[in-house]
Design an enzyme around this catalytic site. Structure first.
Site, PDB file in Angstrom:
ATOM      1  CB  CYS A 173      -0.954  -0.026   1.189  1.00  0.00           C
ATOM      2  SG  CYS A 173      -2.339   1.149   1.036  1.00  0.00           S
ATOM      3  CD  GLU A 204      -1.339  -6.479   5.156  1.00  0.00           C
ATOM      4  OE1 GLU A 204      -1.528  -5.339   5.591  1.00  0.00           O
ATOM      5  OE2 GLU A 204      -0.939  -6.713   3.995  1.00  0.00           O
ATOM      6  CG  HIS A 240      -3.590  -3.595   3.125  1.00  0.00           C
ATOM      7  ND1 HIS A 240      -2.596  -3.179   3.978  1.00  0.00           N
ATOM      8  CD2 HIS A 240      -4.184  -2.472   2.653  1.00  0.00           C
ATOM      9  CE1 HIS A 240      -2.585  -1.851   4.025  1.00  0.00           C
ATOM     10  NE2 HIS A 240      -3.536  -1.396   3.224  1.00  0.00           N
TER      11      HIS A 240
END
Length: 542
Positions: free
Chosen positions: A380, A516, A514
């Protein structure tokens, strides 16, 4: 109809209610049951999206674009069940809904009160959209006795009565402090916590007692006697060596067995914990170790990067190595000759963030990774800083910057004001409210043939979760690609850059989304698995 497990907390916060809920959900899954997990947050914010990471930790984003509590990340990682907007509610959202209804006249002139209107709205949320599941685990944030939590506890008290003993139980997470000077474990805080819970009409069925020492039989009998629960319902919850040991530990202490017994499900199948045991072995018996430097701006509170921390651990699991994280405040790299902390790392990651503070330090860290050929992963904001660094030092645009920091002669990063979501166009303006106005949730991206990310993902189309207001300006694409920074992932319409990667570098990738948020211990995200693999290779060169 699903059975409901209401999880409450007492004595102090941060006892691990979210982790306990996730672990219990995973244990019930391992027995063949379908589960859904929900979080009730008593604060007045509509959602945590406008809250500082130092106040609340990370904001977890769901596929459908909800900004939620970080505990939903635990739920997803442990159970693999995708969370949704309907799985997290706050006092702010409850009151907003009630006020909207009152203004429309939905209450037909009635005086709007906490009981029954607020409590009915909370119960409506708890019972709605459960789907075809066997158990709904519903966690209440905060601790019993908090004034803002009273409407939630009252709602659960009512639900306990309405659903009946066969369909609803209460699990209370509490604390047994150990006084080192006296050499004693103290049960009084737990007794007072349960007394507070009972004073509002809730009798806990099971106590999960967080402690530093094992509970001896005498203390267990005392807790059971004063808290009005069976001895078998006093479950010991000591700290685990790893988050992913928690389901195994809680099963060994009988948590899931006791829950099923309270529902009368004594003939439930034994859990299949094979995959949890395999994860535990991998974590505790790695083949090696790598060090990743995480250059961020919220490193004073690691909960701000909770999903990132776990995704890196998952990358280690995929490569059977331990991942040691070196948390580095980005502002320290804004002065010359301050890169000592990065000298011996095997990979550098710059995570998401907002605002100008620390940005130049992140750009400097990107340059260090690029020039030293150290694997780099930008997420990001970290991708945006990588693009600015390449523009300044490779593409001959020394004034390249982001309009997030103010007016720029070379607005490489700009405010996103219009984009496509499905078949609809969404628009935002600079003067719009801060909350819920970013590009949020899952969006598709097309991957370029022959690119590194195309090889990593093994597909030409992906869908990842976003949370940002600013985008890389596609107008600079030709200049950047001529300098070696390739745009290897774009939105399906080709307008929004999603992924960049650097040629002639061992591993250098920046992503606007993102990743994750979609990584799981059993299914490590491919980008994190590949990044840690590159770090392993880097460690062999050092």
């Amino acid at each position: 109809m699903p059975r409901y497990i209401f999880i409450t907390g007492g004595v102090v916060s941060s006892l691990g209610k979210g982790l306990a809920s996730a672990a219990l959900g995973a244990l019930l899954q391992a027995r063949g049951y379908k589960v859904r997990l929900r979080k009730l947050d008593p604060y007045l914010n509509v959602d945590p999206g406008t809250m500082s990471p130092y106040q609340h930790g990370e904001v977890y984003v769901t596929d459908d674009g909800a900004e939620t509590d970080l505990d939903l990340g635990h739920y997803e990682r442990f159970t693999g069940v995708a969370a949704a907007q309907s799985d997290n509610i706050t006092t702010g959202r409850i009151y907003s809904t009630i006020i909207e209804r009152e203004r429309r006249g939905d209450y037909l002139g009635a005086t709007v009160q906490v009981i029954p209107h607020v409590t009915d709205a909370i119960k409506e949320f708890v019972l709605s959209d459960a789907g075809d599941v066997d158990f709904v685990l519903c966690e209440v944030g905060g601790t019993v006795g908090d004034i803002e939590g009273l409407p939630f506890f009252e709602s659960l008290r009512q639900l306990g009565q309405e659903l009946g003993r066969d369909n609803a139980i209460f699990l209370h997470v509490t604390l047994l402090p150990y006084i080192k000077v006296a050499g004693e474990m103290k049960t009084k805080p737990t007794q007072h916590s349960v007394k507070e819970l009972r004073s509002i009409g809730i009798q806990p069925d099971i106590l999960l007692c967080r402690c530093e020492q094992p509970i001896d039989p005498g203390e267990r009998r005392k807790i059971a006697l004063f808290c009005n629960v069976p001895e078998s319902a006093v479950i010991e919850g000591m700290d685990a060596a790893s988050l992913y040991d928690v389901p195994l530990d809680y099963h060994a202490k009988g948590l899931d067995t006791e829950v099923l017994k309270r529902f009368g499900l004594t003939d439930a199948p034994e859990p299949d914990l094979t995959r949890w045991e395999a994860i535990s072995r991998t974590i505790h018996e790695p083949d090696g170790e790598v060090t990743i430097g995480v250059v961020g701006k919220y490193t004073g509170l690691l909960d701000a990067y909770k999903s990132l921390n776990e995704a890196l651990a998952h990358g280690g699991i995929a490569n059977n190595v331990k991942v040691r994280l070196k948390w580095l405040e980005s502002s320290q790299f804004e002065s010359p000759d301050t890169f000592g902390p990065l000298e011996n790392v095997h990979g550098i990651l710059v995570p998401g963030g907002f605002g100008e503070r620390g940005a130049e330090g992140k750009i400097a860290a990107v340059r260090f990774a690029r020039e030293r050929k150290i694997p780099y992963f930008g997420i990001c904001f970290g991708m945006q800083m990588a693009v600015i660094e390449a523009a300044r030092h490779l593409a001959g645009l020394p004034k390249a910057n982001s309009t997030e920091f103010g007016p720029s002669e070379e607005p490489l990063i700009g405010l996103l004001t219009e984009w496509t979501r499905g078949n609809a166009v969404e628009r935002r303006g600079e003067d719009d409210d801060m909350g819920g106005t970013m590009r949020l949730g899952a969006y598709k991206a097309a991957l370029k043939a022959g690119s590194r990310v195309r090889e990593i993902y093994g597909t030409d189309s992906i869908e990842e979760r976003h949370r940002h207001r600013y985008e890389v300006n596609i107008g600079y694409r030709d200049q950047l690609e001529a300098a070696g920074l390739k745009f290897s992932g774009l939105s399906p319409d080709g307008v929004l850059p999603e992924i960049v990667e650097l040629e002639d570098h061992p591993w250098f990738i920046g992503v606007q989304f993102h990743p994750e948020l979609k990584s799981r211990p059993f299914e490590p995200h491919p980008l994190f698995a590949s990044f840690i693999q590159a770090a392993v290779e880097q460690s062999r060169l050092v």
